[in-house]
Design a protein around this motif. Structure first.
Motif, PDB file in Angstrom:
ATOM      1  N   ASP A 127     -46.493  67.243  22.375  1.00  0.00           N
ATOM      2  CA  ASP A 127     -47.612  66.721  23.353  1.00  0.00           C
ATOM      3  C   ASP A 127     -48.116  67.861  23.961  1.00  0.00           C
ATOM      4  O   ASP A 127     -47.162  68.609  24.603  1.00  0.00           O
ATOM      5  CB  ASP A 127     -47.069  65.780  24.265  1.00  0.00           C
ATOM      6  CG  ASP A 127     -47.999  65.426  25.476  1.00  0.00           C
ATOM      7  OD1 ASP A 127     -48.667  66.195  25.774  1.00  0.00           O
ATOM      8  OD2 ASP A 127     -47.766  64.121  25.965  1.00  0.00           O
ATOM      9  N   GLY A 130     -53.397  68.308  26.961  1.00  0.00           N
ATOM     10  CA  GLY A 130     -53.476  67.045  27.968  1.00  0.00           C
ATOM     11  C   GLY A 130     -54.653  67.491  29.226  1.00  0.00           C
ATOM     12  O   GLY A 130     -53.964  67.195  30.355  1.00  0.00           O
ATOM     13  N   ASN A 132     -57.557  66.592  31.936  1.00  0.00           N
ATOM     14  CA  ASN A 132     -57.981  65.563  32.885  1.00  0.00           C
ATOM     15  C   ASN A 132     -59.599  65.484  32.648  1.00  0.00           C
ATOM     16  O   ASN A 132     -60.025  66.451  33.136  1.00  0.00           O
ATOM     17  CB  ASN A 132     -57.555  65.506  33.891  1.00  0.00           C
ATOM     18  CG  ASN A 132     -56.038  65.655  34.145  1.00  0.00           C
ATOM     19  OD1 ASN A 132     -55.220  64.932  33.325  1.00  0.00           O
ATOM     20  ND2 ASN A 132     -55.451  66.426  34.950  1.00  0.00           N
ATOM     21  N   HIS A 141     -53.659  74.114  31.883  1.00  0.00           N
ATOM     22  CA  HIS A 141     -53.821  73.315  30.378  1.00  0.00           C
ATOM     23  C   HIS A 141     -54.013  74.529  29.374  1.00  0.00           C
ATOM     24  O   HIS A 141     -53.927  74.490  28.192  1.00  0.00           O
ATOM     25  CB  HIS A 141     -55.129  72.534  30.757  1.00  0.00           C
ATOM     26  CG  HIS A 141     -55.053  71.517  31.476  1.00  0.00           C
ATOM     27  ND1 HIS A 141     -55.966  71.188  32.791  1.00  0.00           N
ATOM     28  CD2 HIS A 141     -54.143  70.355  31.599  1.00  0.00           C
ATOM     29  CE1 HIS A 141     -55.543  70.180  33.078  1.00  0.00           C
ATOM     30  NE2 HIS A 141     -54.538  69.774  32.746  1.00  0.00           N
ATOM     31  N   HIS A 167     -52.661  64.062  24.944  1.00  0.00           N
ATOM     32  CA  HIS A 167     -52.505  63.090  25.972  1.00  0.00           C
ATOM     33  C   HIS A 167     -53.603  63.314  27.213  1.00  0.00           C
ATOM     34  O   HIS A 167     -53.367  63.759  28.248  1.00  0.00           O
ATOM     35  CB  HIS A 167     -51.070  63.100  26.639  1.00  0.00           C
ATOM     36  CG  HIS A 167     -50.670  61.684  27.487  1.00  0.00           C
ATOM     37  ND1 HIS A 167     -50.166  60.814  26.772  1.00  0.00           N
ATOM     38  CD2 HIS A 167     -50.636  61.579  28.720  1.00  0.00           C
ATOM     39  CE1 HIS A 167     -49.887  59.718  27.707  1.00  0.00           C
ATOM     40  NE2 HIS A 167     -50.089  60.368  28.797  1.00  0.00           N
ATOM     41  N   TYR A 315     -48.889  57.044  36.207  1.00  0.00           N
ATOM     42  CA  TYR A 315     -49.042  58.164  35.331  1.00  0.00           C
ATOM     43  C   TYR A 315     -47.479  57.898  34.437  1.00  0.00           C
ATOM     44  O   TYR A 315     -47.499  57.979  33.041  1.00  0.00           O
ATOM     45  CB  TYR A 315     -48.758  59.461  35.989  1.00  0.00           C
ATOM     46  CG  TYR A 315     -48.774  60.533  35.241  1.00  0.00           C
ATOM     47  CD1 TYR A 315     -49.486  61.101  34.155  1.00  0.00           C
ATOM     48  CD2 TYR A 315     -47.695  61.615  35.295  1.00  0.00           C
ATOM     49  CE1 TYR A 315     -49.458  62.193  33.278  1.00  0.00           C
ATOM     50  CE2 TYR A 315     -47.747  62.935  34.682  1.00  0.00           C
ATOM     51  CZ  TYR A 315     -48.468  62.942  33.667  1.00  0.00           C
ATOM     52  OH  TYR A 315     -48.583  64.176  33.156  1.00  0.00           O
ATOM     53  N   ASP A 319     -46.583  57.196  30.560  1.00  0.00           N
ATOM     54  CA  ASP A 319     -45.959  58.036  29.596  1.00  0.00           C
ATOM     55  C   ASP A 319     -44.567  57.233  29.043  1.00  0.00           C
ATOM     56  O   ASP A 319     -44.148  57.461  27.844  1.00  0.00           O
ATOM     57  CB  ASP A 319     -45.140  59.036  30.643  1.00  0.00           C
ATOM     58  CG  ASP A 319     -45.958  60.341  30.276  1.00  0.00           C
ATOM     59  OD1 ASP A 319     -46.578  60.530  28.980  1.00  0.00           O
ATOM     60  OD2 ASP A 319     -46.127  61.308  31.175  1.00  0.00           O
ATOM     61  N   TYR A 337     -42.710  67.973  25.096  1.00  0.00           N
ATOM     62  CA  TYR A 337     -43.878  67.858  26.026  1.00  0.00           C
ATOM     63  C   TYR A 337     -44.109  69.107  26.579  1.00  0.00           C
ATOM     64  O   TYR A 337     -43.379  69.897  27.210  1.00  0.00           O
ATOM     65  CB  TYR A 337     -43.384  67.065  27.090  1.00  0.00           C
ATOM     66  CG  TYR A 337     -43.445  65.243  26.724  1.00  0.00           C
ATOM     67  CD1 TYR A 337     -42.267  64.771  26.090  1.00  0.00           C
ATOM     68  CD2 TYR A 337     -44.527  64.622  27.021  1.00  0.00           C
ATOM     69  CE1 TYR A 337     -42.182  63.706  25.860  1.00  0.00           C
ATOM     70  CE2 TYR A 337     -44.370  63.164  26.683  1.00  0.00           C
ATOM     71  CZ  TYR A 337     -43.358  62.692  25.947  1.00  0.00           C
ATOM     72  OH  TYR A 337     -43.325  61.430  25.730  1.00  0.00           O
ATOM     73  N   VAL A 339     -45.633  71.075  29.076  1.00  0.00           N
ATOM     74  CA  VAL A 339     -46.336  70.497  30.305  1.00  0.00           C
ATOM     75  C   VAL A 339     -45.682  71.651  31.385  1.00  0.00           C
ATOM     76  O   VAL A 339     -44.687  72.076  31.469  1.00  0.00           O
ATOM     77  CB  VAL A 339     -46.005  69.185  30.707  1.00  0.00           C
ATOM     78  CG1 VAL A 339     -47.064  68.741  31.939  1.00  0.00           C
ATOM     79  CG2 VAL A 339     -46.630  68.147  29.635  1.00  0.00           C
ATOM     80  N   GLN A 343     -43.936  69.439  36.640  1.00  0.00           N
ATOM     81  CA  GLN A 343     -43.586  68.100  36.353  1.00  0.00           C
ATOM     82  C   GLN A 343     -42.291  67.818  35.789  1.00  0.00           C
ATOM     83  O   GLN A 343     -42.045  66.723  35.309  1.00  0.00           O
ATOM     84  CB  GLN A 343     -44.691  67.481  35.347  1.00  0.00           C
ATOM     85  CG  GLN A 343     -46.167  67.632  35.959  1.00  0.00           C
ATOM     86  CD  GLN A 343     -47.162  67.048  34.795  1.00  0.00           C
ATOM     87  OE1 GLN A 343     -46.811  65.886  34.117  1.00  0.00           O
ATOM     88  NE2 GLN A 343     -48.228  67.506  35.095  1.00  0.00           N
ATOM     89  N   PHE A 347     -40.560  64.201  34.003  1.00  0.00           N
ATOM     90  CA  PHE A 347     -40.073  64.020  32.821  1.00  0.00           C
ATOM     91  C   PHE A 347     -38.803  63.642  32.660  1.00  0.00           C
ATOM     92  O   PHE A 347     -38.221  62.858  31.765  1.00  0.00           O
ATOM     93  CB  PHE A 347     -40.359  65.149  31.645  1.00  0.00           C
ATOM     94  CG  PHE A 347     -42.010  65.075  31.477  1.00  0.00           C
ATOM     95  CD1 PHE A 347     -42.676  64.446  30.617  1.00  0.00           C
ATOM     96  CD2 PHE A 347     -42.677  66.078  32.011  1.00  0.00           C
ATOM     97  CE1 PHE A 347     -43.738  64.458  30.451  1.00  0.00           C
ATOM     98  CE2 PHE A 347     -43.977  66.203  31.828  1.00  0.00           C
ATOM     99  CZ  PHE A 347     -44.613  65.361  30.918  1.00  0.00           C
TER     100      PHE A 347
HETATM  101  N1  ARG Z   1     -53.058  65.192  32.142  1.00  0.00           N
HETATM  102  C1  ARG Z   1     -51.753  65.792  32.376  1.00  0.00           C
HETATM  103  C2  ARG Z   1     -52.079  67.089  33.601  1.00  0.00           C
HETATM  104  O1  ARG Z   1     -52.979  67.458  33.734  1.00  0.00           O
HETATM  105  C3  ARG Z   1     -50.815  66.408  31.414  1.00  0.00           C
HETATM  106  C4  ARG Z   1     -50.251  65.362  30.274  1.00  0.00           C
HETATM  107  C5  ARG Z   1     -49.046  65.770  29.687  1.00  0.00           C
HETATM  108  N2  ARG Z   1     -48.607  64.787  28.738  1.00  0.00           N
HETATM  109  C6  ARG Z   1     -48.006  63.707  29.380  1.00  0.00           C
HETATM  110  N3  ARG Z   1     -47.649  63.022  28.417  1.00  0.00           N
HETATM  111  N4  ARG Z   1     -47.733  63.378  30.388  1.00  0.00           N
HETATM  112  O2  ARG Z   1     -51.185  67.068  34.290  1.00  0.00           O
END
Ligand code: ARG
Length: 575
Positions: A127, A130, A132, A141, A167, A315, A319, A337, A339, A343, A347
């Motif tokens: 993943d 992602g 927005n 990103h 995602h 959110y 997930d 993930y 990310v 975060q 997770f």
């Molecule tokens: N859109 C989210 C962000 O910008 C990241 C997504 C990450 N993937 C997930 N499965 N939560 O913070």
């Protein structure tokens, strides 16, 4: 269990450990695990065994005596050429040049430069990216796209089945506002979507200044959620446009994400009530002040809210649903993930709930591949000079322009070649800088550093590769014959080449691209030394020696090319 394939380097270690174990057993010494390490200095040989002291303690014997006994019994007619006792009881081991040559020769024609496929291939979901949709893609990103893409390429190369999942954030109340704004602008709307950040700001201004607009926006939220075709169409149009922006960035970056890899947040909408039901039925969630909550970290810690009082989902709910889909439908064995580290808590909690609720089976590996923040020189999160968020596309264009400046003076390039080379170098610099720091640390963005010819940079590797190609151009004939190692530097260089497979294996297990960049840096540094001290094409170099050195250079180039390829960085023939 997943069995990664171990390469020559690990096999050597395991062989050495067997040999020592055997010698000890023959002397009636019971030794469980014999751990062989890489020698840390050239005078310590290639490998080292430093477990004698521990053994000596158990046996109440003199460590040096044990070490000498071991050394005396080691066969030095094959793989090992020399063993020595050093210090209080270290055993230093040197490998035989002929033995190493044979290993190196066996991968001369191998496109994978000796890297095998994993024995039990896994299904791995990666993943990454992602972005927005309501907003401009930001550096977070960018990092996710770069690191995630490398991880996906690496696992695929090693033989896993990789499923990329983008995602994207395409759902939420802000879309009502954006769509109202898009519709209000009529034909101009699409044009203004060029700058999403601005578009978002403008929509917000409209929302705040006009009661009528705000009402329409709110109506749109309800309408999209209830499946109104007209509103859904506008929403799709908006998503399509902003995804298009991201795809421009992917194309410039050479990131392998397509529309097929997009599985947006909205994809899970219809499943969300079911997630709530599962958690309720299993008594994992509880109602707290009207909201459905899971107290993962205990009653006294803030819970994970999975459904708001007004019925809205969050959110975390999405997930959980994505986890169910990935473990169930996609049958993933491992889910990564990629990310932002910030975060981490999210997770940790979501993973824990999914296991507790058996949404994801026991055996599925869930990993948050966390990365730090990109900082500017003043130590603040990376922004443009005027304080605004930087547009990634501009950043990448600037990288190419700067790369052009760096190389223009060095060579005569045609316009087309200059563009091609500068793109490889500029984009490579951005990516490499990102991949080469240990991913969880924050990192300092510096053009000068990333576009330097020296140090752990993409350009250093690309330059070494181009240099090798220039040797081949000068040689201008077939390279035939074998590697015959006969000096210290060749010996080290060949051994380093033989470590490629284990480097990739380690990087794939730990999801650490910097394991690969550090390796490439060591390899190229060794090669540069070798090249300085061992003339290849000079008059007077014997033909056999010349061919051997050419082959060694070719193997080095192959490893650089493959290594950079996994990092998503291109090589060029001339710099
Ligand atoms: N859109 C989210 C962000 O910008 C990241 C997504 C990450 N993937 C997930 N499965 N939560 O913070």
């Amino acid at each position: 269990m997943h069995h990664p394939t171990y390469g020559t380097h690990m096999k050597i270690k395991s062989q050495l450990s067997q040999i020592i174990k055997k010698v000890l057993e023959d002397a009636n010494i019971e030794a469980e695990d014999i751990v062989i390490s890489d020698a840390t200095k050239p005078e310590f040989g290639d490998y080292q065994f430093n477990g004698v002291m521990r053994l000596a303690k158990i046996l109440r014997k003199n460590p040096r005596q044990i070490a000498m006994d071991v050394v005396k019994h080691i066969d030095t007619t094959g793989m090992i050429t020399k063993v020595e006792v050093a210090g209080p009881g270290f055993i230093n081991i040197w490998l035989d040049n002929r033995w190493i040559s044979t290993q190196a020769n066996s991968i001369l024609e191998d496109k994978r430069v000796g890297v095998g496929l994993v024995e039990n291939s896994q299904k791995v979901v990666v993943d990454y990216s992602g972005p927005n949709m309501a907003k401009q893609m930001h550096v977070g990103h960018l990092r996710s796209s770069i690191i995630g893409d490398t991880l996906a390429t690496l696992l695929e190369f090693l033989g896993d089945e990789v499923i990329r999942q983008n995602h994207i954030g395409d759902w939420g109340t802000q879309f009502g506002m954006l769509i109202a704004h898009l519709e209000e602008q009529g034909a101009d709307g699409n044009q203004n979507l060029q700058d999403l950040e601005q578009f978002y700001k403008d929509a917000k201004v409209r929302f705040d200044e006009s009661e009528e607009f705000a009402n329409i926006a709110r109506e749109y939220v309800v309408k999209i959620q209830s499946g109104d075709e007209h509103c859904l169409n506008l929403w799709r149009q908006f998503i399509d446009k902003s995804l298009g922006h991201c795809e421009e960035v992917y194309a410039k970056l050479g990131v392998n994400l397509t529309r097929n890899d997009v599985r947006a947040e909205s994809f899970y909408n219809s499943e969300l009530p079911n997630i709530i039901k599962i958690l309720k039925d299993k008594n994992i969630s509880t109602n707290s002040n009207g909201a459905e909550c899971v107290f993962v970290d205990g009653e006294d810690k803030p819970p994970v809210i999975i459904q708001k009082r007004d019925g809205g989902f969050l959110y975390a709910t999405t997930d959980l649903s994505a986890l169910k889909f990935r473990a169930g439908e996609l049958e993933a064995d491992r889910i990564c993930y990629v990310v932002d580290a910030r975060q981490g808590q999210h997770f940790k909690q979501v993973f824990s709930i999914s296991k507790q609720a058996n949404i994801v089976g026991e055996s599925v590996a869930l990993e948050h591949i966390a990365f730090g923040t990109m900082m500017d020189r003043s130590g603040k999160p990376f922004k443009t000079r005027d304080g605004g968020t930087i547009k990634l596309i501009d950043l990448l264009d600037e990288a190419v322009i700067r790369a052009k400046e760096t190389i223009k003076k060095r060579n005569e390039y045609s316009e087309a070649e200059l563009n091609r080379v500068a793109t490889a170098i500029g984009i490579g610099a951005v990516k490499y800088a990102d991949l080469s720091i240990s991913r969880e640390s924050n990192y300092l963005f510096s053009w000068d550093k990333m576009l330097s010819f020296d140090g752990n940079t993409a350009l250093y590797m690309q330059y070494a590769y181009a240099r090798i190609q220039s040797i081949f151009r000068k040689h201008n004939a077939e390279i035939i014959g074998e590697i015959k190692i006969d000096d210290e530097l060749e010996h080290k260089l060949a051994l380093m080449i033989l470590k490629f497979e284990d480097t990739l294996t380690k990087a794939s297990i730990e999801a650490t691209p910097h394991t690969i960049t550090s390796y490439l840096y060591d390899l190229v540094t060794l090669f540069m030394k070798f090249y300085e001290q061992n003339p290849i094409l000079k008059d007077g170099v014997e033909k056999e020696v010349k061919m051997s050195r050419l082959q060694l250079s070719k193997l080095t180039a192959n490893v650089i090319e493959k290594g950079l390829d996994i990092l998503g960085i291109e090589v060029v023939d001339r710099i």
